[in-house]
Design a protein around this motif. Structure first.
Motif, PDB file in Angstrom:
ATOM      1  N   LEU A 103       0.839  -1.196   0.000  1.00  0.00           N
ATOM      2  CA  LEU A 103       0.000   0.000   0.000  1.00  0.00           C
ATOM      3  C   LEU A 103       0.874   1.246   0.000  1.00  0.00           C
ATOM      4  O   LEU A 103       1.809   1.358   0.796  1.00  0.00           O
ATOM      5  CB  LEU A 103      -0.942  -0.005   1.202  1.00  0.00           C
ATOM      6  N   ILE A 104       0.544   2.171  -0.889  1.00  0.00           N
ATOM      7  CA  ILE A 104       1.321   3.395  -1.105  1.00  0.00           C
ATOM      8  C   ILE A 104       0.486   4.562  -0.601  1.00  0.00           C
ATOM      9  O   ILE A 104      -0.659   4.753  -1.053  1.00  0.00           O
ATOM     10  CB  ILE A 104       1.636   3.571  -2.604  1.00  0.00           C
ATOM     11  N   TYR A 105       1.050   5.360   0.295  1.00  0.00           N
ATOM     12  CA  TYR A 105       0.298   6.432   0.935  1.00  0.00           C
ATOM     13  C   TYR A 105       0.810   7.805   0.534  1.00  0.00           C
ATOM     14  O   TYR A 105       2.011   8.090   0.634  1.00  0.00           O
ATOM     15  CB  TYR A 105       0.364   6.291   2.462  1.00  0.00           C
ATOM     16  N   ILE A 106      -0.124   8.652   0.071  1.00  0.00           N
ATOM     17  CA  ILE A 106       0.103  10.084  -0.032  1.00  0.00           C
ATOM     18  C   ILE A 106      -0.964  10.735   0.848  1.00  0.00           C
ATOM     19  O   ILE A 106      -1.937  10.073   1.226  1.00  0.00           O
ATOM     20  CB  ILE A 106       0.012  10.581  -1.493  1.00  0.00           C
ATOM     21  N   PRO A 107      -0.823  11.999   1.228  1.00  0.00           N
ATOM     22  CA  PRO A 107      -1.836  12.606   2.106  1.00  0.00           C
ATOM     23  C   PRO A 107      -3.246  12.471   1.529  1.00  0.00           C
ATOM     24  O   PRO A 107      -3.517  12.883   0.405  1.00  0.00           O
ATOM     25  CB  PRO A 107      -1.389  14.066   2.177  1.00  0.00           C
ATOM     26  N   GLY A 108      -4.124  11.823   2.287  1.00  0.00           N
ATOM     27  CA  GLY A 108      -5.517  11.681   1.900  1.00  0.00           C
ATOM     28  C   GLY A 108      -5.826  10.567   0.933  1.00  0.00           C
ATOM     29  O   GLY A 108      -6.976  10.418   0.505  1.00  0.00           O
ATOM     30  N   HIS A 109      -4.842   9.729   0.592  1.00  0.00           N
ATOM     31  CA  HIS A 109      -5.106   8.701  -0.416  1.00  0.00           C
ATOM     32  C   HIS A 109      -4.201   7.492  -0.201  1.00  0.00           C
ATOM     33  O   HIS A 109      -3.066   7.626   0.279  1.00  0.00           O
ATOM     34  CB  HIS A 109      -4.885   9.267  -1.819  1.00  0.00           C
ATOM     35  N   SER A 115      -0.520  18.319  -9.454  1.00  0.00           N
ATOM     36  CA  SER A 115      -0.431  19.627 -10.100  1.00  0.00           C
ATOM     37  C   SER A 115       0.715  19.584 -11.104  1.00  0.00           C
ATOM     38  O   SER A 115       1.419  18.567 -11.224  1.00  0.00           O
ATOM     39  CB  SER A 115      -0.183  20.734  -9.069  1.00  0.00           C
ATOM     40  N   GLU A 116       0.933  20.679 -11.810  1.00  0.00           N
ATOM     41  CA  GLU A 116       2.037  20.729 -12.773  1.00  0.00           C
ATOM     42  C   GLU A 116       3.378  20.508 -12.107  1.00  0.00           C
ATOM     43  O   GLU A 116       4.301  19.962 -12.710  1.00  0.00           O
ATOM     44  CB  GLU A 116       2.033  22.078 -13.500  1.00  0.00           C
ATOM     45  N   THR A 117       3.490  20.913 -10.855  1.00  0.00           N
ATOM     46  CA  THR A 117       4.783  20.858 -10.171  1.00  0.00           C
ATOM     47  C   THR A 117       4.891  19.726  -9.165  1.00  0.00           C
ATOM     48  O   THR A 117       5.982  19.494  -8.632  1.00  0.00           O
ATOM     49  CB  THR A 117       5.054  22.191  -9.444  1.00  0.00           C
ATOM     50  N   THR A 118       3.804  19.019  -8.891  1.00  0.00           N
ATOM     51  CA  THR A 118       3.812  17.996  -7.836  1.00  0.00           C
ATOM     52  C   THR A 118       3.254  16.681  -8.351  1.00  0.00           C
ATOM     53  O   THR A 118       2.111  16.617  -8.808  1.00  0.00           O
ATOM     54  CB  THR A 118       2.985  18.451  -6.622  1.00  0.00           C
ATOM     55  N   SER A 119       4.059  15.634  -8.283  1.00  0.00           N
ATOM     56  CA  SER A 119       3.618  14.301  -8.688  1.00  0.00           C
ATOM     57  C   SER A 119       3.145  13.519  -7.472  1.00  0.00           C
ATOM     58  O   SER A 119       3.403  13.884  -6.322  1.00  0.00           O
ATOM     59  CB  SER A 119       4.765  13.551  -9.369  1.00  0.00           C
ATOM     60  N   TYR A 120       2.464  12.414  -7.733  1.00  0.00           N
ATOM     61  CA  TYR A 120       2.117  11.496  -6.651  1.00  0.00           C
ATOM     62  C   TYR A 120       3.376  11.032  -5.922  1.00  0.00           C
ATOM     63  O   TYR A 120       3.398  10.954  -4.689  1.00  0.00           O
ATOM     64  CB  TYR A 120       1.363  10.288  -7.204  1.00  0.00           C
ATOM     65  N   VAL A 121       4.413  10.704  -6.699  1.00  0.00           N
ATOM     66  CA  VAL A 121       5.653  10.220  -6.088  1.00  0.00           C
ATOM     67  C   VAL A 121       6.219  11.261  -5.133  1.00  0.00           C
ATOM     68  O   VAL A 121       6.720  10.916  -4.052  1.00  0.00           O
ATOM     69  CB  VAL A 121       6.672   9.836  -7.172  1.00  0.00           C
ATOM     70  N   ASP A 122       6.129  12.532  -5.492  1.00  0.00           N
ATOM     71  CA  ASP A 122       6.621  13.601  -4.614  1.00  0.00           C
ATOM     72  C   ASP A 122       5.963  13.538  -3.237  1.00  0.00           C
ATOM     73  O   ASP A 122       6.590  13.870  -2.234  1.00  0.00           O
ATOM     74  CB  ASP A 122       6.347  14.982  -5.224  1.00  0.00           C
ATOM     75  N   ARG A 123       4.696  13.125  -3.198  1.00  0.00           N
ATOM     76  CA  ARG A 123       3.934  13.179  -1.948  1.00  0.00           C
ATOM     77  C   ARG A 123       3.908  11.859  -1.186  1.00  0.00           C
ATOM     78  O   ARG A 123       3.305  11.797  -0.113  1.00  0.00           O
ATOM     79  CB  ARG A 123       2.492  13.619  -2.245  1.00  0.00           C
ATOM     80  N   ILE A 124       4.513  10.814  -1.712  1.00  0.00           N
ATOM     81  CA  ILE A 124       4.511   9.542  -0.982  1.00  0.00           C
ATOM     82  C   ILE A 124       5.234   9.706   0.346  1.00  0.00           C
ATOM     83  O   ILE A 124       6.367  10.177   0.399  1.00  0.00           O
ATOM     84  CB  ILE A 124       5.189   8.427  -1.807  1.00  0.00           C
ATOM     85  N   TYR A 125       4.554   9.313   1.436  1.00  0.00           N
ATOM     86  CA  TYR A 125       5.198   9.363   2.748  1.00  0.00           C
ATOM     87  C   TYR A 125       5.365   7.988   3.387  1.00  0.00           C
ATOM     88  O   TYR A 125       6.068   7.842   4.387  1.00  0.00           O
ATOM     89  CB  TYR A 125       4.439  10.300   3.699  1.00  0.00           C
ATOM     90  N   SER A 127      -9.817   2.023 -10.271  1.00  0.00           N
ATOM     91  CA  SER A 127      -9.131   2.205 -11.549  1.00  0.00           C
ATOM     92  C   SER A 127      -7.742   1.588 -11.518  1.00  0.00           C
ATOM     93  O   SER A 127      -7.078   1.572 -10.478  1.00  0.00           O
ATOM     94  CB  SER A 127      -8.992   3.704 -11.852  1.00  0.00           C
ATOM     95  N   VAL A 128      -7.296   1.123 -12.679  1.00  0.00           N
ATOM     96  CA  VAL A 128      -5.914   0.699 -12.885  1.00  0.00           C
ATOM     97  C   VAL A 128      -5.177   1.845 -13.564  1.00  0.00           C
ATOM     98  O   VAL A 128      -5.633   2.358 -14.593  1.00  0.00           O
ATOM     99  CB  VAL A 128      -5.845  -0.565 -13.755  1.00  0.00           C
ATOM    100  N   THR A 129      -4.053   2.253 -13.000  1.00  0.00           N
ATOM    101  CA  THR A 129      -3.246   3.325 -13.592  1.00  0.00           C
ATOM    102  C   THR A 129      -1.772   3.029 -13.339  1.00  0.00           C
ATOM    103  O   THR A 129      -1.431   2.314 -12.395  1.00  0.00           O
ATOM    104  CB  THR A 129      -3.562   4.704 -12.978  1.00  0.00           C
ATOM    105  N   PRO A 130      -0.897   3.610 -14.146  1.00  0.00           N
ATOM    106  CA  PRO A 130       0.512   3.617 -13.763  1.00  0.00           C
ATOM    107  C   PRO A 130       0.696   4.599 -12.615  1.00  0.00           C
ATOM    108  O   PRO A 130      -0.098   5.535 -12.446  1.00  0.00           O
ATOM    109  CB  PRO A 130       1.221   4.097 -15.030  1.00  0.00           C
ATOM    110  N   LEU A 131       1.729   4.396 -11.821  1.00  0.00           N
ATOM    111  CA  LEU A 131       1.990   5.287 -10.692  1.00  0.00           C
ATOM    112  C   LEU A 131       2.771   6.534 -11.104  1.00  0.00           C
ATOM    113  O   LEU A 131       2.407   7.657 -10.724  1.00  0.00           O
ATOM    114  CB  LEU A 131       2.757   4.530  -9.605  1.00  0.00           C
TER     115      LEU A 131
END
Length: 473
Positions: A392-398, A447-457, A437-441
């Motif tokens: 399980l991969i966690y970013i804030p709120g997801h 946003s334009e400047t922030t990826s999901y990977v950036d927010r993984i904690y 949904s199935v998606t690539p990570l």
């Protein structure tokens, strides 16, 4: 490294994809980056999984996991033993306020009107704070239908200023048939109970709860043999003139005791039960008390005797049973949200998890790879490349579930509202998923400047022992 991987990633923006001759007859159109038709089948991902000699966790380990979670995590409890026999006035008042507090930001009805102080007074009056005594007995019950758990004892829907009417801010979570609860209080209109289940405290319609004693409830919850719902949903068989047991919805992970072989009849409700699972179903009588009665579930329904073995292949199979289900905030819309999705998948193996993504992601249980603001993209990618199915991969709120690798790219399955990525021109594309949904990570962006990977904690793996030192990056 991140940019190199993305550069290798083909942004397939073709609007029609045909995987093989059999699929050429299936109309399909997608704006979801990097996903083709074949990847929407569980078989595609199952073919990538090696045979496992044993489950990832045995049933004994899962039950020990659950008990250690109850003993060590404040967000998971045994509702039948968590509270003393009585609650004093201050304790009960504090518990009510812990869920039913007036928010600091504005709330709005669907017609756009802002909730006033008078509106909130209507809700707070129904909390029945003036009826709290110096000593208040804790009662116990069991859910008999799938129902909502709410912030306040009301069905009225309210929203944030942005007016996304999919996100009812009075909606907390759901409760399911057979779930034990502690009943702490009743609303002024006597239509709602304040209940504690294994991972949440909130208000539920009284019609969904049947009262009983702890011993009866615990005996039911632990009875064997039992079946588990392994489909996204299953239903009891239709029974004329008995609506309390007829076509009752049962969501994935619901556990129901089986009637023992020596007690099986040759006729029940006008039907031979030999082609069905005959289960013991909780029902509520006219006085609100619990009764256990027999019900049938056709063997054609997606059920399993006992919990499913926790294997990589079963994780994939279970997750795909929700594919395409509409996103339901807090189990709204007869669906589920991101944590409800992963929670129900793991419930089919008998595993309990905290309710909210922050409680899961910050929880000490499991094997954790934690990241902070000083963590680099390269450090995160190094962990991402070592992920295993079901992590399980966690970013804030997801929260997202790792599905597998395809041509060097990590793919996930998740229950998610929005869709964002950079298109072939480097422009931010915003769309919607609003479902499982199935998606690539890697391409996903907030946003334009922030990826999901950036927010993984955190990236968490469920293994025994439950609690281990987290790896910091």
């Amino acid at each position: 490294m991140m940019m190199r991987l993305l550069a290798l990633f083909t942004l397939s923006m073709a609007m029609t994809v045909h995987a093989d001759d059999a699929q050429k007859q299936v109309p399909w159109r997608s704006d979801v980056v990097g996903v083709n038709y074949a990847q929407l089948s569980p078989d595609y991902w199952l073919a990538k999984v090696n045979e496992e000699p044993a489950p990832l966790m045995t049933q004994g380990q899962i039950q020990a996991f659950n008990q250690q979670l109850i003993d060590s995590d404040p967000h998971v409890v045994d509702p039948l033993s968590f509270y003393p026999a009585t609650l004093d006035k201050q304790k009960l008042t504090d518990l009510i306020h812990s869920i039913s507090s007036i928010p600091s930001s504005a709330r709005f009805y669907a017609d756009g009107s802002e909730l006033s102080a008078s509106d909130f007074k209507t809700y707070t009056d129904n909390l029945a704070l003036d009826s709290i005594q110096s000593s208040n007995p804790v009662r116990y019950g069991m859910a008999v239908t799938r129902e909502i758990l709410r912030t306040f004892p009301t069905h009225e829907r309210v929203f944030n200023q942005g007016m996304d009417t999919d996100l009812d801010r009075f909606q907390e979570t759901g409760i399911f048939p057979g779930d034990p609860v502690a009943v702490l209080h009743a609303s002024k209109d006597n239509q709602w109970y304040l209940v504690q289940n294994y991972h949440y405290l909130a208000w539920v319609p009284q019609s969904a709860i049947a009262l009983s004693d702890k011993d009866t409830i615990r005996s039911y919850a632990q009875a064997e043999p039992f079946v588990v719902v392994t489909g996204s949903k299953a239903y009891t068989t239709f029974v004329p003139e008995q609506p309390q047991i007829s076509e009752i919805q049962l969501d994935m992970g619901t556990r129901l005791p089986l009637v023992k072989a020596e007690d099986l009849p040759t006729q029940l409700y006008g039907q031979n039960p030999y082609a069905s699972y005959m289960v013991r179903l909780p029902v509520r009588d006219e006085q609100g008390k619990l009764h256990i009665t027999s019900a049938l579930i056709a063997r054609s329904q997606d059920m399993h005797v006992g919990y499913l073995p926790m294997t990589s292949k079963n994780i994939i199979t279970q997750a795909f049973k929700f594919l395409g289900e509409r996103y339901g905030w807090g189990h709204d819309y007869n669906g589920r949200d991101c944590t409800g999705f992963v929670g129900e998948v793991y419930k089919s193996f008998g595993m309990k998890l905290p309710r909210n993504s922050g409680e899961q992601g910050h929880g000490q249980y499991g094997l954790n790879n934690r990241f902070d603001k000083q963590s680099t993209t390269e450090q995160k990618l190094a962990v991402i490349q070592r992920m295993q199915v079901g992590d399980l991969i966690y970013i804030p709120g997801h929260v997202m579930m790792y599905l597998g690798d395809d041509n060097g790219q990590p793919y996930i399955i998740h229950d998610v509202k929005g869709l964002g990525y950079l298109d072939e021109n480097g422009q931010m594309y915003r769309g919607t998923l609003n479902g499982v949904s199935v998606t690539p990570l890697l391409p996903l962006r907030l946003s334009e400047t922030t990826s999901y990977v950036d927010r993984i904690y955190n990236i968490k793996r469920h293994r025994w022992p439950q609690i281990s030192p987290a790896t910091k990056h």
